[in-house]
Write an enzyme that holds these catalytic residues in place. Structure first.
Site, PDB file in Angstrom:
ATOM      1  N   ASP A  50       0.773  -1.200   0.078  1.00  0.00           N
ATOM      2  CA  ASP A  50       0.027   0.000  -0.109  1.00  0.00           C
ATOM      3  C   ASP A  50       0.853   1.094  -0.042  1.00  0.00           C
ATOM      4  OD1 ASP A  50      -1.889   1.767   0.543  1.00  0.00           O
ATOM      5  OD2 ASP A  50      -2.099   1.567   2.667  1.00  0.00           O
ATOM      6  N   ASP A  54      -4.208   3.757   2.669  1.00  0.00           N
ATOM      7  CA  ASP A  54      -5.531   3.408   3.150  1.00  0.00           C
ATOM      8  C   ASP A  54      -5.642   2.115   3.283  1.00  0.00           C
ATOM      9  OD1 ASP A  54      -5.312   2.309   0.452  1.00  0.00           O
ATOM     10  OD2 ASP A  54      -6.577   3.190  -0.520  1.00  0.00           O
ATOM     11  N   ASP A 127      -5.099 -10.341 -15.925  1.00  0.00           N
ATOM     12  CA  ASP A 127      -6.141 -11.077 -15.716  1.00  0.00           C
ATOM     13  C   ASP A 127      -7.135 -10.684 -16.776  1.00  0.00           C
ATOM     14  OD1 ASP A 127      -7.899 -13.092 -14.454  1.00  0.00           O
ATOM     15  OD2 ASP A 127      -6.563 -12.703 -12.763  1.00  0.00           O
ATOM     16  N   ASP A 229      -9.946 -15.932 -17.244  1.00  0.00           N
ATOM     17  CA  ASP A 229     -10.465 -16.170 -15.970  1.00  0.00           C
ATOM     18  C   ASP A 229     -11.787 -17.126 -16.156  1.00  0.00           C
ATOM     19  OD1 ASP A 229     -11.128 -15.828 -12.805  1.00  0.00           O
ATOM     20  OD2 ASP A 229     -12.754 -15.138 -13.809  1.00  0.00           O
ATOM     21  N   GLU A 283      -7.773 -20.460 -17.041  1.00  0.00           N
ATOM     22  CA  GLU A 283      -7.976 -20.920 -15.723  1.00  0.00           C
ATOM     23  C   GLU A 283      -8.901 -22.081 -16.016  1.00  0.00           C
ATOM     24  OE1 GLU A 283     -10.715 -19.423 -13.169  1.00  0.00           O
ATOM     25  OE2 GLU A 283      -9.594 -19.772 -11.339  1.00  0.00           O
ATOM     26  N   HIS A 349      -4.707 -16.965  -5.617  1.00  0.00           N
ATOM     27  CA  HIS A 349      -5.275 -16.214  -4.734  1.00  0.00           C
ATOM     28  C   HIS A 349      -6.718 -17.053  -4.428  1.00  0.00           C
ATOM     29  CE1 HIS A 349      -7.061 -15.983  -8.806  1.00  0.00           C
ATOM     30  NE2 HIS A 349      -7.805 -15.502  -8.287  1.00  0.00           N
ATOM     31  N   ASP A 350      -6.901 -17.987  -4.981  1.00  0.00           N
ATOM     32  CA  ASP A 350      -8.081 -18.803  -4.595  1.00  0.00           C
ATOM     33  C   ASP A 350      -7.932 -19.939  -3.607  1.00  0.00           C
ATOM     34  OD1 ASP A 350      -9.842 -17.332  -6.181  1.00  0.00           O
ATOM     35  OD2 ASP A 350      -9.416 -18.344  -8.070  1.00  0.00           O
TER      36      ASP A 350
HETATM   37  C1  GLC Z   1     -11.814 -17.308 -10.748  1.00  0.00           C
HETATM   38  C2  GLC Z   1     -11.110 -16.474  -9.954  1.00  0.00           C
HETATM   39  C3  GLC Z   1     -11.698 -16.312  -8.689  1.00  0.00           C
HETATM   40  C4  GLC Z   1     -13.296 -15.745  -8.875  1.00  0.00           C
HETATM   41  C5  GLC Z   1     -13.894 -16.425 -10.007  1.00  0.00           C
HETATM   42  C6  GLC Z   1     -14.956 -15.668 -10.442  1.00  0.00           C
HETATM   43  O1  GLC Z   1     -11.945 -18.552 -10.332  1.00  0.00           O
HETATM   44  O2  GLC Z   1      -9.643 -16.879  -9.946  1.00  0.00           O
HETATM   45  O3  GLC Z   1     -11.114 -15.375  -7.736  1.00  0.00           O
HETATM   46  O4  GLC Z   1     -13.783 -15.490  -7.793  1.00  0.00           O
HETATM   47  O5  GLC Z   1     -13.322 -16.799 -11.201  1.00  0.00           O
HETATM   48  O6  GLC Z   1     -14.579 -14.733 -11.250  1.00  0.00           O
HETATM   49 CA    CA Z   2      -3.511   2.230  -1.333  1.00  0.00          CA
END
Ligand code: GLC
Ligand code: CA
Length: 578
Positions: A50, A54, A127, A229, A283, A349-350
């Site tokens: 950051d 914030d 992405d 995605d 993905e 991240h998932d």
């Molecule tokens: C993919 C992303 C995930 C998101 C989902 C809906 O799986 O990696 O973070 O919530 O798509 O876009």
């Molecule tokens: Ca920030």
């Protein structure tokens, strides 16, 4: 698939253990490409750095850390969505694909980020979230406003006078109902994810052209690739036939890789990928090796890299079997030996943190086990997709209260569990192990307040271990996860055999040790990994006469014995040149 599976089964379990003294042929999968040789580093912008206090990571924050990223030796950064978004799903609900989310910065910030990366020889993958948009995207606002609006068929609608639409499953909806009734036009719209993420109608050529336009906009800025995605779900049969009773929820089977998906990818390739030097990865890779090949075999002109979940899905709260882990990764390698290319990853991240799911985050083992897992990722065939923070050995924060979590999908599920009298203790335990917020806590830069991530209040809690697990401390420790990761990246860079070479599983029934060879005409490497918290023996079939230990995660020298049995300490990892 059956045939294919049988073939692979025979190769792995019968034929491949023996190192045969025949010349190693270059397979077509070995055609050299920059995106095969790259190490991809995934940055979750909200949690990286950051710059303005914030509590939310931003583009200027990433810019301030470019030298750090460069110091890792990685070649490509994949950035999670940074577009305009109401942020129901942390950017995966885009309301304007050509604008930057103000919390993250401005387009000028983006331009200087890209410039700063390119100046350092780092490429940028963006992405692209186009299975759905946000319900606040102008297209959807128009679409829902009337049945005759020109944007109506940008989305999937079912008029209510035709009765209830045939059931469709939603991943994020609490009741798993993908149809949402909208009063304005007395119709239902489709959302495979949340009702704030309506699915775009890919069968409409206008939608596809809009997407190519968006891609052109970013490609013309000079970005180096796209991560698509949820793309395996974009194509739909718009007559919405009834799925067989009781099987309607079989999401992968009935919803992935449908209709004209490959036609759309070929069109996208022709319009975009073939015109720019960009890499592409979607993905998800369908249900079978065949599905995955259909996405990425180079003669099909679709995508470059298949990103399959079979490996990462193995970890369960009560543990996992190393034999299964070896089988899955060996089968995938074998299926892609001659064509196509894979991403190799254990986190994103998932997912919760790699070390907490596949290693051991107890203080005594955290460093060695995360180094061991990194050794695996950087010595397999395929492009490593490495998640930010894993290079520090960041672990799950072990949150105990629902108020620690931020993911709306989790918060909804919590309410639902309460309302339906589910077991909250079990629910909370499962969250602490596997919730995706575990992988989204702020990057731990140093031992100062808030781990140096922000001067304000971080949007999600920081792992209490940040005073000892952080980049500054690890920078000064030659044996840290961070410095070990850098060595691994260099090892891969210096030895393309680790990128392209043939993979052979050894000692396959060993329940503690994962060992394999990587070899081609240029070299031969033995990788030995103890996946357990105990000493382990590796039954070594390889002649070790000229063995040279290239890298190991224990500081006291490992002895490479010339005998058949190699004894490994807990989570010990070795890369040996033969
Ligand atoms: C993919 C992303 C995930 C998101 C989902 C809906 O799986 O990696 O973070 O919530 O798509 O876009
Ligand atoms: Ca920030």
């Amino acid at each position: 698939m059956k045939k294919c599976f049988f073939f692979i089964f025979v190769c792995i379990f019968i034929g491949r253990e023996i190192t045969v003294a025949q010349p190693l042929q270059q397979s077509s999968a070995a055609t050299q490409k920059w995106w095969k040789e790259a190490v991809v580093y995934q940055i979750y912008p909200r949690s990286f750095k950051d710059s303005n206090g914030d509590g939310i990571g931003d583009l200027k924050g990433i810019i301030s850390k470019l030298d750090y990223i460069k110091s890792l030796g990685v070649d490509v950064v994949w950035l999670n969505p940074i577009y305009q978004s109401p942020n129901f799903d942390n950017g995966y609900d885009v309301s304007d694909y050509k604008k930057i989310l103000p919390e993250f910065g401005t387009m000028a910030d983006f331009d200087s980020l890209l410039q700063g990366m390119h100046r350092r020889g780092i490429k940028l993958v963006m992405d692209l979230v186009v299975n759905h948009s946000s319900s606040e995207h102008e297209w959807f606002k128009q679409s829902r406003s009337s049945r005759t609006n020109p944007y109506r068929d940008y989305y999937h609608w079912w008029n209510a006078e035709n009765g209830k639409p045939p059931y469709r499953f939603s991943l994020f909806d609490i009741n798993h109902d993908a149809w949402k009734y909208d009063t304005t036009t007395n119709a239902y719209y489709l959302h495979y994810f949340s009702d704030k993420q309506p699915d775009l109608n890919w069968e409409n050529p206008k939608v596809r052209n809009e997407v190519y336009n968006i891609m052109r906009f970013w490609a013309n800025k000079g970005i180096d690739g796209f991560r698509l995605d949820a793309f395996q779900f974009v194509a739909k049969d718009t007559t919405f036939p009834q799925f067989p009773k009781r099987f309607e929820k079989n999401f992968m089977h009935y919803y992935a890789m449908q209709g004209n998906l490959h036609g759309y990818l070929q069109q996208m390739n022709q319009q975009i990928f073939s015109k720019y030097d960009v890499m592409s990865v979607a993905e998800g890779a369908g249900n079978t090796f065949e599905d995955a090949h259909n996405l990425v075999d180079s003669n099909r002109h679709e995508l470059n890299i298949a990103y399959a979940f079979n490996g990462v899905d193995i970890a369960k709260p009560n543990g996992y079997s190393l034999l299964q882990f070896k089988t899955v990764f060996s089968q995938w390698d074998s299926a892609f030996e001659h064509s196509g290319w894979l991403a190799v990853f254990l986190a994103n991240h998932d997912q919760a943190r790699m070390v907490s799911r596949f290693g051991n985050d107890a203080p005594a083992f955290r460093t060695h086990s995360s180094q061991m897992l990194s050794t695996f990722l950087l010595t397999m065939r395929g492009t490593p997709f490495y998640y930010n923070g894993d290079e520090l050995g960041m672990s799950n924060p072990h949150f105990t209260s629902i108020s620690d979590y931020r993911d709306e999908v989790i918060l909804d599920a919590y309410k639902h569990t309460k309302q339906t009298g589910g077991n909250i203790n079990v629910f909370m335990k499962n969250l602490a192990f596997g919730a995706r917020d575990n992988g989204r806590t702020p990057f731990q830069w140093n031992s100062s307040t808030n781990a140096g991530f922000t001067t304000g209040t971080p949007w999600i809690g920081i792992n209490a271990n940040y005073t000892t697990v952080n980049a500054a401390v690890e920078e000064n420790d030659p044996n840290s996860c961070l410095n070990y990761f850098r060595k691994l990246v260099q090892l891969r860079k210096n030895n393309p055999t680790l990128v392209y070479g043939k993979y052979t599983l050894l000692d396959k029934d060993n329940t503690q040790v994962y060992a394999y060879l990587r070899e081609d005409a240029h070299g031969k490497f033995l990788v030995v990994l103890n996946f357990s918290d105990k000493n382990a023996e590796f039954n070594n079939p390889i002649l070790m006469k000229q063995a040279k230990l290239l890298l190991a995660n224990y500081t006291t020298n490992a002895t490479i014995s010339l005998t058949k049995i190699l004894v490994l300490r807990p989570y010990e990892a070795m890369v040996i040149q033969l």
